[in-house]
Design an enzyme around this catalytic site. Structure first.
Site, PDB file in Angstrom:
ATOM      1  N   ASP A 137       0.826  -1.221   0.000  1.00 17.07           N
ATOM      2  CA  ASP A 137       0.000   0.000   0.000  1.00 17.07           C
ATOM      3  C   ASP A 137       0.858   1.268   0.000  1.00 17.07           C
ATOM      4  OD1 ASP A 137       0.963  -0.174   2.626  1.00 17.07           O
ATOM      5  OD2 ASP A 137      -1.003   0.069   3.584  1.00 17.07           O
ATOM      6  N   TYR A 161      12.161   3.057  -0.818  1.00 14.76           N
ATOM      7  CA  TYR A 161      11.522   1.724  -0.834  1.00 14.76           C
ATOM      8  C   TYR A 161      10.219   1.766  -1.627  1.00 14.76           C
ATOM      9  CZ  TYR A 161       8.385  -1.991   0.774  1.00 14.76           C
ATOM     10  OH  TYR A 161       7.465  -3.015   0.820  1.00 14.76           O
TER      11      TYR A 161
HETATM   12  P1  NAD Z   1      11.555  -9.645   4.045  1.00 18.91           P
HETATM   13  O1  NAD Z   1      12.561  -8.563   3.980  1.00 18.91           O
HETATM   14  O2  NAD Z   1      11.273 -10.317   5.342  1.00 18.91           O
HETATM   15  O3  NAD Z   1      11.952 -10.804   3.010  1.00 18.91           O
HETATM   16  C1  NAD Z   1      12.462 -10.546   1.738  1.00 18.91           C
HETATM   17  C2  NAD Z   1      13.147 -11.806   1.238  1.00 18.91           C
HETATM   18  O4  NAD Z   1      13.645 -11.560  -0.089  1.00 18.91           O
HETATM   19  C3  NAD Z   1      14.357 -12.233   2.082  1.00 18.91           C
HETATM   20  O5  NAD Z   1      14.296 -13.612   2.345  1.00 18.91           O
HETATM   21  C4  NAD Z   1      15.546 -11.894   1.200  1.00 18.91           C
HETATM   22  O6  NAD Z   1      16.656 -12.771   1.399  1.00 18.91           O
HETATM   23  C5  NAD Z   1      14.958 -12.059  -0.189  1.00 18.91           C
HETATM   24  N1  NAD Z   1      15.693 -11.281  -1.210  1.00 18.91           N
HETATM   25  C6  NAD Z   1      16.097  -9.987  -1.120  1.00 18.91           C
HETATM   26  N2  NAD Z   1      16.747  -9.638  -2.238  1.00 18.91           N
HETATM   27  C7  NAD Z   1      16.725 -10.714  -3.061  1.00 18.91           C
HETATM   28  C8  NAD Z   1      17.226 -10.951  -4.371  1.00 18.91           C
HETATM   29  N3  NAD Z   1      17.881 -10.003  -5.064  1.00 18.91           N
HETATM   30  N4  NAD Z   1      17.033 -12.167  -4.924  1.00 18.91           N
HETATM   31  C9  NAD Z   1      16.378 -13.158  -4.232  1.00 18.91           C
HETATM   32  N5  NAD Z   1      15.911 -12.983  -2.988  1.00 18.91           N
HETATM   33  C10 NAD Z   1      16.072 -11.766  -2.403  1.00 18.91           C
HETATM   34  O7  NAD Z   1      10.237  -9.013   3.440  1.00 18.91           O
HETATM   35  P2  NAD Z   1       8.704  -9.353   3.718  1.00 18.91           P
HETATM   36  O8  NAD Z   1       8.214  -8.482   4.798  1.00 18.91           O
HETATM   37  O9  NAD Z   1       8.535 -10.809   3.796  1.00 18.91           O
HETATM   38  O10 NAD Z   1       8.053  -8.818   2.365  1.00 18.91           O
HETATM   39  C11 NAD Z   1       7.883  -9.679   1.242  1.00 18.91           C
HETATM   40  C12 NAD Z   1       7.227  -8.895   0.123  1.00 18.91           C
HETATM   41  O11 NAD Z   1       5.966  -8.373   0.556  1.00 18.91           O
HETATM   42  C13 NAD Z   1       8.053  -7.688  -0.320  1.00 18.91           C
HETATM   43  O12 NAD Z   1       7.966  -7.610  -1.732  1.00 18.91           O
HETATM   44  C14 NAD Z   1       7.357  -6.507   0.328  1.00 18.91           C
HETATM   45  O13 NAD Z   1       7.507  -5.338  -0.446  1.00 18.91           O
HETATM   46  C15 NAD Z   1       5.916  -6.978   0.344  1.00 18.91           C
HETATM   47  N6  NAD Z   1       5.066  -6.428   1.418  1.00 18.91           N
HETATM   48  C16 NAD Z   1       5.480  -6.494   2.727  1.00 18.91           C
HETATM   49  C17 NAD Z   1       4.646  -6.007   3.718  1.00 18.91           C
HETATM   50  C18 NAD Z   1       5.044  -6.079   5.173  1.00 18.91           C
HETATM   51  O14 NAD Z   1       4.364  -5.514   6.018  1.00 18.91           O
HETATM   52  N7  NAD Z   1       6.103  -6.782   5.530  1.00 18.91           N
HETATM   53  C19 NAD Z   1       3.396  -5.457   3.385  1.00 18.91           C
HETATM   54  C20 NAD Z   1       3.011  -5.409   2.037  1.00 18.91           C
HETATM   55  C21 NAD Z   1       3.850  -5.905   1.064  1.00 18.91           C
END
Ligand code: NAD
Ligand code: TYD
Length: 355
Positions: A137, A161
């Site tokens: 969002d 970000y």
């Molecule tokens: P996180 O940071 O916990 O996990 C991200 C994962 O991606 C990690 O395991 C990391 O090792 C991997 N990663 C990073 N760069 C990489 C690359 N170049 N190649 C392969 N793997 C790679 O993030 P999260 O909170 O689990 O979020 C996951 C997705 O959901 C993201 O795209 C984020 O934008 C989206 N999102 C998160 C939230 C939230 O509240 N956490 C809310 C909405 C959307």
């Protein structure tokens, strides 16, 4: 059916693997993750032996075109769910470039390989082959005290970000509009639950409180986030991946807006009650310098996903926060392992001076 799920060792990705392998007993996940500071294979250790047979882990970067081609060739991938990202706003303020590399170029690399392989058999498009981009969002920017983000709200990201996530959304849209790639984008509000890295508000406050460290609240603490329990997000992604209309964006959120200071006080209250530790109290709260460009309020209108796909949140905040705190109390060794080394460097850079 084999699907490629990226970012499986992170917070939401690992929760999604558990959810998906439990739900679909005849499907296989090929999980790709670079294992950055945020990725931890320990997050996947609780898969059952049978689930492990339907899960292949590959360590690698979503920007590595050759590797993605190898994965498509070897495993006949019929769908991608892209969770992999640099995900922390504060880190993006300190070091924006890696956010553009991973979140934008990485997404485009995945799209390009999917396009190449799926074009060989265009029938697949009709059979429900899909590219699902997990977005946020935050691409909509910040709200005033009233109103909500709908799928039609213009993109107005503020942090590096959110700008990188908005850019990724636009390239996904371009691949749909230009090449008729079967894509969806989901935009969810803030998640919480097990396996979240303790740089994010809720696990950071739990960890600091347990260690009687200051609880660093940015600015006045009256910023508002719309919190959703992680498995409700996973269920929504699954529904969109299965039944979402091609090319559409779906917002995900459960109308659970809370001020940050409320969340911090709630964590103190529950932790004190569960541990009996009187040193966990509001004196630990410290208002620190505000985040640069700090978005004031996020609030999702989930009408579209509710009406089209029948999705509604199942876990209300009071239940979800209890479950989350219990999980962190039971998994303090996990916490100790993930906060060694690099985490301490980041903590010093971001919060230097707090105790
Ligand atoms: P996180 O940071 O916990 O996990 C991200 C994962 O991606 C990690 O395991 C990391 O090792 C991997 N990663 C990073 N760069 C990489 C690359 N170049 N190649 C392969 N793997 C790679 O993030 P999260 O909170 O689990 O979020 C996951 C997705 O959901 C993201 O795209 C984020 O934008 C989206 N999102 C998160 C939230 C939230 O509240 N956490 C809310 C909405 C959307
Ligand atoms: P965060 O969990 O980083 O998620 P996001 O910035 O993606 O919404 O932060 C949630 C809110 O909590 C946000 O308004 C910033 C605030 N916050 C603090 O006040 N102190 C902290 O130490 C952290 C990490 C966040």
């Amino acid at each position: 059916m084999n699907i490629l799920v990226t970012g499986v060792a992170g917070f939401i990705g690992s929760n999604f693997v558990y959810y998906y392998l439990e739900k679909y007993k005849d499907r296989k996940i090929i999980g790709l993750d670079k294992l950055t500071y945020a990725g931890n294979l320990e997050n996947l250790e609780k898969l059952t032996p049978e689930q492990k047979e339907r899960f292949v882990f590959i360590k690698g970067d979503i920007k590595n075109q050759e590797l993605i081609e190898y994965i498509f060739e070897t495993y006949k991938i019929e769908g991608i769910i892209n969770f992999a990202a640099e995900s922390h706003v504060d880190r993006s303020i300190h070091d924006p470039q890696i956010f553009l590399k991973t979140n934008v170029i990485g997404t485009q690399t995945l799209l390009n390989v999917a396009k190449k392989y799926w074009e060989i058999d265009t029938q697949k498009y009709k059979d429900g082959v899909k590219f699902l981009q997990v977005s946020t969002d935050e691409v909509y920017g910040s709200l005033g005290p009233t109103g909500y983000f709908t799928e039609k709200t213009p993109l107005d990201p503020h942090s590096p970000y959110s700008a990188s996530k908005a850019s990724a959304d636009l390239i996904v849209k371009a691949y749909h509009d230009t090449y008729k790639m079967p894509t969806n984008i989901t935009r969810c509000s803030n998640n919480y639950g097990p396996y979240q890295f303790p740089e994010k508000l809720i696990p950071l406050m739990i960890n600091n409180a347990l260690n009687h460290k200051e609880l660093p609240v940015y600015g006045d603490g009256k910023q508002i986030r719309d919190w959703l329990y992680v498995t409700d997000h996973c269920r929504a992604i699954d529904l969109v991946f299965e039944n979402g209309r091609t090319g559409e964006v779906y917002n995900i959120g459960g109308h659970n807006e809370k001020e940050n200071i409320y969340i911090v006080k709630k964590i103190i209250e529950i932790l004190r009650e569960k541990t009996g530790d009187k040193e966990i109290n509001e004196k630990l709260i410290k208002h620190v310098k505000d985040r640069l460009g700090h978005d004031r309020r996020y609030g999702i209108d989930p009408t579209k996903i509710k009406e089209e796909l029948g999705w509604e949140p199942e876990i209300m905040f009071d239940e979800g926060i209890e479950k989350t705190i219990e999980w962190y109390l039971e998994n303090q060794d996990w916490m100790k392992r993930v906060i060694s080394g690099e985490y301490l460097e980041f903590y010093e850079k971001n919060y230097g001076g707090t105790k």
